[in-house]
Design a protein around this motif. Structure first.
Motif, PDB file in Angstrom:
ATOM      1  N   MET A  48      -0.235   0.273  10.417  1.00  0.00           N
ATOM      2  CA  MET A  48       0.671   0.850   9.562  1.00  0.00           C
ATOM      3  C   MET A  48      -0.100   1.382   8.496  1.00  0.00           C
ATOM      4  O   MET A  48      -1.012   1.209   7.823  1.00  0.00           O
ATOM      5  CB  MET A  48       1.298  -0.267   8.624  1.00  0.00           C
ATOM      6  CG  MET A  48       2.419   0.263   7.945  1.00  0.00           C
ATOM      7  SD  MET A  48       3.183  -1.382   6.743  1.00  0.00           S
ATOM      8  CE  MET A  48       1.645  -1.635   5.596  1.00  0.00           C
ATOM      9  N   THR A  49       0.498   2.664   7.972  1.00  0.00           N
ATOM     10  CA  THR A  49      -0.142   3.435   6.889  1.00  0.00           C
ATOM     11  C   THR A  49       0.362   3.104   5.445  1.00  0.00           C
ATOM     12  O   THR A  49       1.492   2.867   5.345  1.00  0.00           O
ATOM     13  CB  THR A  49       0.319   5.270   7.003  1.00  0.00           C
ATOM     14  OG1 THR A  49      -0.261   5.380   8.356  1.00  0.00           O
ATOM     15  CG2 THR A  49      -0.244   5.849   6.017  1.00  0.00           C
ATOM     16  N   VAL A  50      -0.344   2.978   4.702  1.00  0.00           N
ATOM     17  CA  VAL A  50       0.141   2.740   3.210  1.00  0.00           C
ATOM     18  C   VAL A  50      -0.179   3.744   2.232  1.00  0.00           C
ATOM     19  O   VAL A  50      -1.421   4.377   2.203  1.00  0.00           O
ATOM     20  CB  VAL A  50      -0.720   1.271   2.657  1.00  0.00           C
ATOM     21  CG1 VAL A  50      -0.746   1.012   1.326  1.00  0.00           C
ATOM     22  CG2 VAL A  50      -0.524   0.105   3.566  1.00  0.00           C
ATOM     23  N   ALA A  77       2.990   0.676  -3.741  1.00  0.00           N
ATOM     24  CA  ALA A  77       2.451   1.066  -2.685  1.00  0.00           C
ATOM     25  C   ALA A  77       3.663   0.948  -1.544  1.00  0.00           C
ATOM     26  O   ALA A  77       4.667   0.673  -1.801  1.00  0.00           O
ATOM     27  CB  ALA A  77       1.669  -0.315  -2.038  1.00  0.00           C
ATOM     28  N   LEU A  78       3.804   2.193  -0.802  1.00  0.00           N
ATOM     29  CA  LEU A  78       4.880   2.497   0.139  1.00  0.00           C
ATOM     30  C   LEU A  78       4.457   2.260   1.604  1.00  0.00           C
ATOM     31  O   LEU A  78       3.324   2.593   2.000  1.00  0.00           O
ATOM     32  CB  LEU A  78       5.340   3.969   0.022  1.00  0.00           C
ATOM     33  CG  LEU A  78       5.451   4.431  -1.511  1.00  0.00           C
ATOM     34  CD1 LEU A  78       6.045   5.870  -1.695  1.00  0.00           C
ATOM     35  CD2 LEU A  78       6.818   3.595  -1.927  1.00  0.00           C
ATOM     36  N   ASP A  79       5.525   1.810   2.374  1.00  0.00           N
ATOM     37  CA  ASP A  79       4.954   1.734   3.929  1.00  0.00           C
ATOM     38  C   ASP A  79       5.383   2.994   4.407  1.00  0.00           C
ATOM     39  O   ASP A  79       5.989   3.894   3.906  1.00  0.00           O
ATOM     40  CB  ASP A  79       5.683   0.575   4.392  1.00  0.00           C
ATOM     41  CG  ASP A  79       7.304   0.448   4.425  1.00  0.00           C
ATOM     42  OD1 ASP A  79       7.894   1.408   4.042  1.00  0.00           O
ATOM     43  OD2 ASP A  79       7.943  -0.703   4.652  1.00  0.00           O
ATOM     44  N   ASP A  80       5.447   2.919   5.820  1.00  0.00           N
ATOM     45  CA  ASP A  80       6.006   3.956   6.470  1.00  0.00           C
ATOM     46  C   ASP A  80       7.195   4.568   6.372  1.00  0.00           C
ATOM     47  O   ASP A  80       7.709   5.817   6.626  1.00  0.00           O
ATOM     48  CB  ASP A  80       5.624   3.951   8.168  1.00  0.00           C
ATOM     49  CG  ASP A  80       4.199   3.620   8.470  1.00  0.00           C
ATOM     50  OD1 ASP A  80       3.382   4.204   7.780  1.00  0.00           O
ATOM     51  OD2 ASP A  80       3.933   2.871   9.401  1.00  0.00           O
ATOM     52  N   GLY A 117       8.817   4.419   3.590  1.00  0.00           N
ATOM     53  CA  GLY A 117       8.882   4.640   2.178  1.00  0.00           C
ATOM     54  C   GLY A 117       9.301   3.659   1.276  1.00  0.00           C
ATOM     55  O   GLY A 117       9.651   3.735   0.229  1.00  0.00           O
ATOM     56  N   ALA A 118       9.566   2.517   1.823  1.00  0.00           N
ATOM     57  CA  ALA A 118       9.929   1.297   1.031  1.00  0.00           C
ATOM     58  C   ALA A 118       8.811   0.692   0.254  1.00  0.00           C
ATOM     59  O   ALA A 118       7.613   0.639   0.640  1.00  0.00           O
ATOM     60  CB  ALA A 118      10.283   0.092   2.024  1.00  0.00           C
ATOM     61  N   VAL A 119       9.191   0.203  -1.070  1.00  0.00           N
ATOM     62  CA  VAL A 119       7.947   0.034  -1.943  1.00  0.00           C
ATOM     63  C   VAL A 119       7.713  -1.611  -1.505  1.00  0.00           C
ATOM     64  O   VAL A 119       8.381  -2.527  -1.304  1.00  0.00           O
ATOM     65  CB  VAL A 119       8.740  -0.332  -3.440  1.00  0.00           C
ATOM     66  CG1 VAL A 119       7.345  -1.057  -4.230  1.00  0.00           C
ATOM     67  CG2 VAL A 119       8.877   1.284  -3.798  1.00  0.00           C
ATOM     68  N   THR A 120       6.317  -1.907  -1.176  1.00  0.00           N
ATOM     69  CA  THR A 120       5.899  -3.207  -0.804  1.00  0.00           C
ATOM     70  C   THR A 120       4.933  -3.866  -1.733  1.00  0.00           C
ATOM     71  O   THR A 120       4.743  -5.031  -1.681  1.00  0.00           O
ATOM     72  CB  THR A 120       5.142  -3.027   0.665  1.00  0.00           C
ATOM     73  OG1 THR A 120       3.888  -2.089   0.385  1.00  0.00           O
ATOM     74  CG2 THR A 120       6.163  -2.491   1.830  1.00  0.00           C
ATOM     75  N   GLY A 121       4.389  -3.082  -2.663  1.00  0.00           N
ATOM     76  CA  GLY A 121       3.545  -3.727  -3.697  1.00  0.00           C
ATOM     77  C   GLY A 121       3.637  -2.815  -4.951  1.00  0.00           C
ATOM     78  O   GLY A 121       4.124  -1.556  -4.937  1.00  0.00           O
ATOM     79  N   ARG A 151       2.210  -8.919   2.944  1.00  0.00           N
ATOM     80  CA  ARG A 151       0.762  -9.163   2.660  1.00  0.00           C
ATOM     81  C   ARG A 151      -0.104  -9.014   3.773  1.00  0.00           C
ATOM     82  O   ARG A 151       0.322  -9.066   4.869  1.00  0.00           O
ATOM     83  CB  ARG A 151       0.506 -10.621   1.897  1.00  0.00           C
ATOM     84  CG  ARG A 151       1.182 -10.528   0.483  1.00  0.00           C
ATOM     85  CD  ARG A 151       1.269 -11.736   0.085  1.00  0.00           C
ATOM     86  NE  ARG A 151       1.844 -11.986  -1.397  1.00  0.00           N
ATOM     87  CZ  ARG A 151       2.130 -13.087  -1.981  1.00  0.00           C
ATOM     88  NH1 ARG A 151       1.955 -14.510  -1.381  1.00  0.00           N
ATOM     89  NH2 ARG A 151       2.698 -13.099  -3.161  1.00  0.00           N
ATOM     90  N   GLY A 152      -1.459  -8.725   3.529  1.00  0.00           N
ATOM     91  CA  GLY A 152      -2.408  -8.689   4.638  1.00  0.00           C
ATOM     92  C   GLY A 152      -2.428  -7.116   5.333  1.00  0.00           C
ATOM     93  O   GLY A 152      -3.056  -7.117   6.479  1.00  0.00           O
ATOM     94  N   ARG A 153      -1.603  -6.401   4.744  1.00  0.00           N
ATOM     95  CA  ARG A 153      -1.701  -4.844   5.345  1.00  0.00           C
ATOM     96  C   ARG A 153      -2.449  -3.694   4.935  1.00  0.00           C
ATOM     97  O   ARG A 153      -2.262  -2.724   4.889  1.00  0.00           O
ATOM     98  CB  ARG A 153      -0.312  -4.405   5.711  1.00  0.00           C
ATOM     99  CG  ARG A 153       0.537  -5.616   6.219  1.00  0.00           C
ATOM    100  CD  ARG A 153       1.976  -5.304   6.783  1.00  0.00           C
ATOM    101  NE  ARG A 153       2.873  -6.425   7.018  1.00  0.00           N
ATOM    102  CZ  ARG A 153       3.984  -6.259   7.644  1.00  0.00           C
ATOM    103  NH1 ARG A 153       4.847  -5.006   7.680  1.00  0.00           N
ATOM    104  NH2 ARG A 153       4.655  -7.223   8.113  1.00  0.00           N
ATOM    105  N   GLY A 154      -2.993  -4.048   3.635  1.00  0.00           N
ATOM    106  CA  GLY A 154      -4.192  -3.369   2.889  1.00  0.00           C
ATOM    107  C   GLY A 154      -3.445  -2.739   1.665  1.00  0.00           C
ATOM    108  O   GLY A 154      -4.108  -2.135   0.927  1.00  0.00           O
ATOM    109  N   ALA A 155      -1.997  -3.109   1.315  1.00  0.00           N
ATOM    110  CA  ALA A 155      -1.437  -2.516   0.061  1.00  0.00           C
ATOM    111  C   ALA A 155      -2.069  -2.973  -1.080  1.00  0.00           C
ATOM    112  O   ALA A 155      -2.504  -2.028  -2.097  1.00  0.00           O
ATOM    113  CB  ALA A 155      -0.164  -2.946   0.141  1.00  0.00           C
ATOM    114  N   GLY A 156      -2.725  -4.327  -1.072  1.00  0.00           N
ATOM    115  CA  GLY A 156      -3.021  -4.840  -2.606  1.00  0.00           C
ATOM    116  C   GLY A 156      -4.374  -4.286  -2.772  1.00  0.00           C
ATOM    117  O   GLY A 156      -4.845  -3.879  -3.696  1.00  0.00           O
ATOM    118  N   THR A 157      -5.290  -3.808  -1.744  1.00  0.00           N
ATOM    119  CA  THR A 157      -6.364  -3.515  -1.614  1.00  0.00           C
ATOM    120  C   THR A 157      -6.657  -1.973  -2.265  1.00  0.00           C
ATOM    121  O   THR A 157      -7.383  -1.541  -3.396  1.00  0.00           O
ATOM    122  CB  THR A 157      -7.263  -3.638  -0.516  1.00  0.00           C
ATOM    123  OG1 THR A 157      -7.604  -4.990  -0.073  1.00  0.00           O
ATOM    124  CG2 THR A 157      -8.623  -3.065  -0.519  1.00  0.00           C
TER     125      THR A 157
END
Length: 311
Positions: free
Chosen positions: A1-3, A55-58, A60-64, A91-97
């Motif tokens: 998944m791209t962040v 942080a947006l997922d593939d 375009g939803a805000v996840t972080g 969580r655990g998909r790189g958004a926080g980092t």
């Protein structure tokens, strides 16, 4: 998944609604609405270099989210903050980092030497912060009070010479409330000191903030002078939060802050508010004792961490 991480666009409903959704899911005690998120973006002091990141997922939803800025009102320069939250389901998909890395780059660009960040007091969150070079500091507790069915202390009459007013009574001249807020803030425990001296910025940050409830913000007045207050925020969805409760130094030890807060909570219940939140530094024993007396219970604990940039 791209962040993808980028600054929030305050004029885009999907951004402010997504930001609000993540904050509510991660920390309900910190009230947020689309209007408050947009207001914070539009009215921050220029020296704060404040930015809200999403942080947006593939899809375009805000996840972080991240709230990032310089503590421009601190007497010690070079203090920055970056508070990162990722939706529990994402969580655990790189958004926080990626949010934290982007925040640190922004702060370094604007002269920050140290970055402070809150992390929930849970093993996964604490280890995440430690792995990124952050050192554990002091803690703060978020407390919750059930106003829908829980009991409140009796509502006593003010003692002689004390009058209970609301912030709405100061609509023509809120400066006395600013002075009281500034004095109490100066004595509040914390890692980063603050000096509240800019009245015009206080008007933007506090007095005109969309979450401020002037009718529930309650002030104990002695001989015409505001002596103690509790600042109330509401989100229009049944939630209430105490922004600050404090007493001017000359009037401490008389129970005035407790009196003001009790009045505010009773009126909040009468207005249909169902839950009240408040927050205290873990070392603020007097306010923790007052809130226990009201019936607040522990909702969450956060631990503040700090990292020296370049270390």
């Amino acid at each position: 998944m791209t962040v993808l991480v980028r600054p929030l666009h305050p004029g885009e409903p999907a951004d402010v609604e997504g930001f609000t959704r993540v904050r509510r899911a991660c920390l309900p005690a910190m009230l947020a609405t689309p209007a408050s998120v947009a207001h914070d973006a539009a009215h921050a002091h220029p020296d704060a270099h404040y930015v809200q990141l999403v942080a947006l997922d593939d899809t375009g939803a805000v996840t972080g989210t991240a709230q990032v800025g310089i503590a421009y009102d601190s007497p010690e320069p070079g203090q920055g903050y970056a508070n990162v939250y990722v939706h529990p389901d994402r969580r655990g998909r790189g958004a926080g980092t990626l949010l934290l890395r982007t925040a640190e780059e922004h702060l370094a660009l604007h002269g920050a030497r140290e970055v402070y960040a809150w992390a929930l007091d849970a093993g996964r969150n604490l280890s995440w912060a430690a792995a990124r070079g952050y050192r554990r500091g002091r803690s703060a507790h978020f407390l919750r009070l059930d106003l829908a069915s829980g009991p409140l202390p009796p509502r006593p009459a003010p003692p002689p010479g004390v009058e209970l007013r609301t912030a709405a009574d100061f609509a023509d001249d809120p400066r006395p409330l600013f002075d009281l807020d500034a004095e109490t803030l100066a004595d509040e425990p914390g890692d980063v000191g603050a000096e509240l001296s800019d009245f015009e910025q206080w008007l933007r940050d506090t007095w005109h903030h969309p979450l401020l409830d002037r009718g529930l913000t309650t002030v104990a007045v002695v001989d015409g002078r505001p002596a103690a207050f509790t600042l109330a925020r509401t989100d229009g969805d049944g939630r209430y939060s105490t922004g600050m409760t404090g007493t001017a130094r000359a009037f401490r030890g008389r129970g005035l802050a407790k009196l003001a807060k009790n009045e505010s909570l009773h009126r909040a219940r009468e207005a249909g508010i169902t839950v009240a939140y408040t927050g205290n530094d873990a070392g603020n024993a007097p306010m923790l004792a007052i809130n226990k007396w009201f019936g607040y219970t522990l909702d969450a604990t956060e631990v503040r961490h700090v990292r020296t940039l370049g270390s």
